[in-house]
Write a protein that holds these residues in place. Structure first.
Motif, PDB file in Angstrom:
ATOM      1  N   MET A   1     -29.362  45.130  43.210  1.00 40.97           N
ATOM      2  CA  MET A   1     -28.792  44.356  42.106  1.00 40.97           C
ATOM      3  C   MET A   1     -27.277  44.540  42.083  1.00 40.97           C
ATOM      4  SD  MET A   1     -31.588  45.134  39.077  1.00 40.97           S
ATOM      5  CE  MET A   1     -30.520  44.405  37.827  1.00 40.97           C
ATOM      6  N   SER A   6     -27.635  40.923  38.325  1.00 44.45           N
ATOM      7  CA  SER A   6     -28.364  39.892  39.056  1.00 44.45           C
ATOM      8  C   SER A   6     -28.715  40.417  40.438  1.00 44.45           C
ATOM      9  CB  SER A   6     -27.512  38.618  39.162  1.00 44.45           C
ATOM     10  OG  SER A   6     -26.290  38.901  39.845  1.00 44.45           O
ATOM     11  N   TRP A   7     -29.558  39.662  41.153  1.00 45.91           N
ATOM     12  CA  TRP A   7     -29.955  40.104  42.484  1.00 45.91           C
ATOM     13  C   TRP A   7     -28.785  40.025  43.459  1.00 45.91           C
ATOM     14  CZ3 TRP A   7     -34.105  42.741  42.398  1.00 45.91           C
ATOM     15  CH2 TRP A   7     -35.230  42.371  41.660  1.00 45.91           C
ATOM     16  N   LEU A  12     -30.596  41.633  49.832  1.00 44.20           N
ATOM     17  CA  LEU A  12     -32.036  41.377  49.891  1.00 44.20           C
ATOM     18  C   LEU A  12     -32.419  40.699  51.202  1.00 44.20           C
ATOM     19  CD1 LEU A  12     -32.876  40.198  46.256  1.00 44.20           C
ATOM     20  CD2 LEU A  12     -33.649  42.294  47.361  1.00 44.20           C
ATOM     21  N   LEU A  25     -36.346  36.993  44.822  1.00 42.58           N
ATOM     22  CA  LEU A  25     -35.303  36.245  44.120  1.00 42.58           C
ATOM     23  C   LEU A  25     -35.877  35.361  43.019  1.00 42.58           C
ATOM     24  CD1 LEU A  25     -33.057  35.242  47.153  1.00 42.58           C
ATOM     25  CD2 LEU A  25     -32.503  36.882  45.359  1.00 42.58           C
ATOM     26  N   CYS A  29     -34.645  39.560  37.191  1.00 42.71           N
ATOM     27  CA  CYS A  29     -34.147  40.918  37.411  1.00 42.71           C
ATOM     28  C   CYS A  29     -34.626  41.848  36.301  1.00 42.71           C
ATOM     29  CB  CYS A  29     -32.620  40.918  37.450  1.00 42.71           C
ATOM     30  SG  CYS A  29     -31.949  40.287  38.989  1.00 42.71           S
TER      31      CYS A  29
END
Length: 399
Positions: A1, A6-7, A12, A25, A29
């Motif tokens: 994160m 947020s991601w 990722l 995704l 989150c």
């Protein structure tokens, strides 16, 4: 994160395969306000092994089938149920099954020249037949040896008839015999041990009786303050060994002593023991008496042990469902000893029925910190030992 909550998409995608990263995704989150994490999957809010199994088996599982109840409701240990289920599904590692899995080339029974199938091992082999004949004494019907495996297992596992004079339901005895026949086969194959059919039959009957009696809900411990009925030492059922234990604390010195006595179901003295354990409370002394007795019993090779104690607190603690997590280290150690490969049963008895061991512990010198074993009964105990066996019973409050 990312720091903003947020991601981190780039990270990722570098860590996971693209389809997996995209799955992640699509998920919101996590946030501290969401509560405790838990497993989630598409079919239910919360994941359980039960739901996963049912989902995997939804196209082949017949919940109305009586095959389940015939095995899984049987009053035997779980390992025996698993064994019977494998036998019902013909998945036991017989030589025929091992060849099917390309684990061997020879399908012959280790005792004869016939192909070793599940039916052959459990019923049709000459050695297995001798065991069944010893158990049933020729009372089984002719169809017992002719039915196919599936029918044979289910018919017998569903039968709750009491087989006289053994006084145990047939389905429990049948499961016990099958289990011991399989164990006997494995001991012969892997250790060269050749048990006599009569011996295997006897062990099967003994264990079946134990399985059956273990399902009876234990009664609440009686209160010695409200029961004035006469009492006497109660021998254990054959072939159990009885261990009477006792612990005591000297009021003037607070020195505690603990000891016990092993006897068979006829009351024959096997071995006594005892020692001083230092300064302790009465409950600890009682627990040490049981602990020392279990260690000695294991060393003596006893397989079925009934522990009799006049300490209701010790018995109720050791038989509680929370014993494994008890804060008392000695209690946890006793529980650990009981989990070995044997059967240990705890029984409360009135103090008056425990006078032999009470006297044995009182006579121990306070300097005896090493455990001493007493191979034969002292002469001055002959009257107490005789009264335990032949009576008359003791009156409550006479100890």
């Amino acid at each position: 994160m990312t720091p903003s909550g947020s991601w981190d998409v780039a990270l990722l995608l570098s860590l996971f395969p693209t389809p997996v990263a995209h799955r992640i995704l699509s998920i919101r989150c996590p946030d501290t306000s969401d509560g405790v994490d838990f497993c989630y999957w598409r079919w239910h809010d919360r994941f359980t092994v039960r739901e996963a199994y049912l989902k995997c088996m939804e196209n082949s599982l017949d919940s109305s089938s009586t095959h389940w109840d015939a095995v899984w409701s049987l009053s035997v240990p779980q390992r025996v149920r698993v064994f019977l289920w494998l036998a019902l599904r013909q998945k036991l590692m017989t030589n025929l099954e091992r060849q099917r899995r390309n684990l061997c080339n020879n399908v012959s029974c280790s005792r004869c020249s016939f192909a070793e199938s599940t039916t052959h091992v459990l019923r049709d082999c000459a050695h297995a037949r001798q065991i069944w004949d010893a158990v049933c004494s020729g009372t089984v019907s002719s169809s017992f040896y002719t039915a196919d495996l599936h029918t044979w297992l289910l018919l017998n596992l569903r039968s709750r008839n009491i087989l006289a004079p053994l006084d145990v339901p047939w389905n429990i005895l049948f499961g016990s015999v099958c289990w011991h026949i399989w164990k006997c086969r494995n001991e012969y194959v892997f250790a060269g041990s050749n048990s006599h059919p009569d011996s295997v039959a006897l062990h099967s009957i003994i264990w079946a009786r134990h399985y059956y009696t273990a399902t009876v809900v234990p009664q609440r411990l009686p209160s010695p303050l409200h029961d004035a009925s006469p009492c006497q030492w109660s021998p254990p059922p054959s072939p159990w060994i009885c261990l009477n234990t006792d612990g005591g604390v000297c009021k003037s010195t607070n020195i505690a002593k603990a000891g016990g006595l092993f006897r068979d179901n006829c009351g024959t003295w096997i071995r006594g023991y005892g020692r001083c354990i230092g300064i302790a409370d009465p409950l600890t002394a009682e627990l040490w008496a049981i602990h020392d007795g279990l260690i000695l019993a294991w060393d003596l090779g006893f397989e079925m042990l009934q522990v009799q104690s006049d300490c209701a607190k010790a018995i109720s603690t050791l038989t509680a469902s929370t014993v494994r997590k008890d804060s008392h280290a000695l209690i946890r150690s006793i529980h650990s000893l009981c989990q070995r490969g044997w059967e240990v049963d705890f029984v409360w008895i009135p103090r008056e029925a425990n006078q032999v061991v009470d006297q044995l512990v009182k006579d121990l010198p306070q300097s005896q910190y090493e455990r001493v074993c007493i191979d034969g009964p002292p002469a001055y105990m002959s009257d107490l030992l005789s009264r335990d066996i032949h009576g008359p019973p003791y009156s409550r409050g006479s100890a």
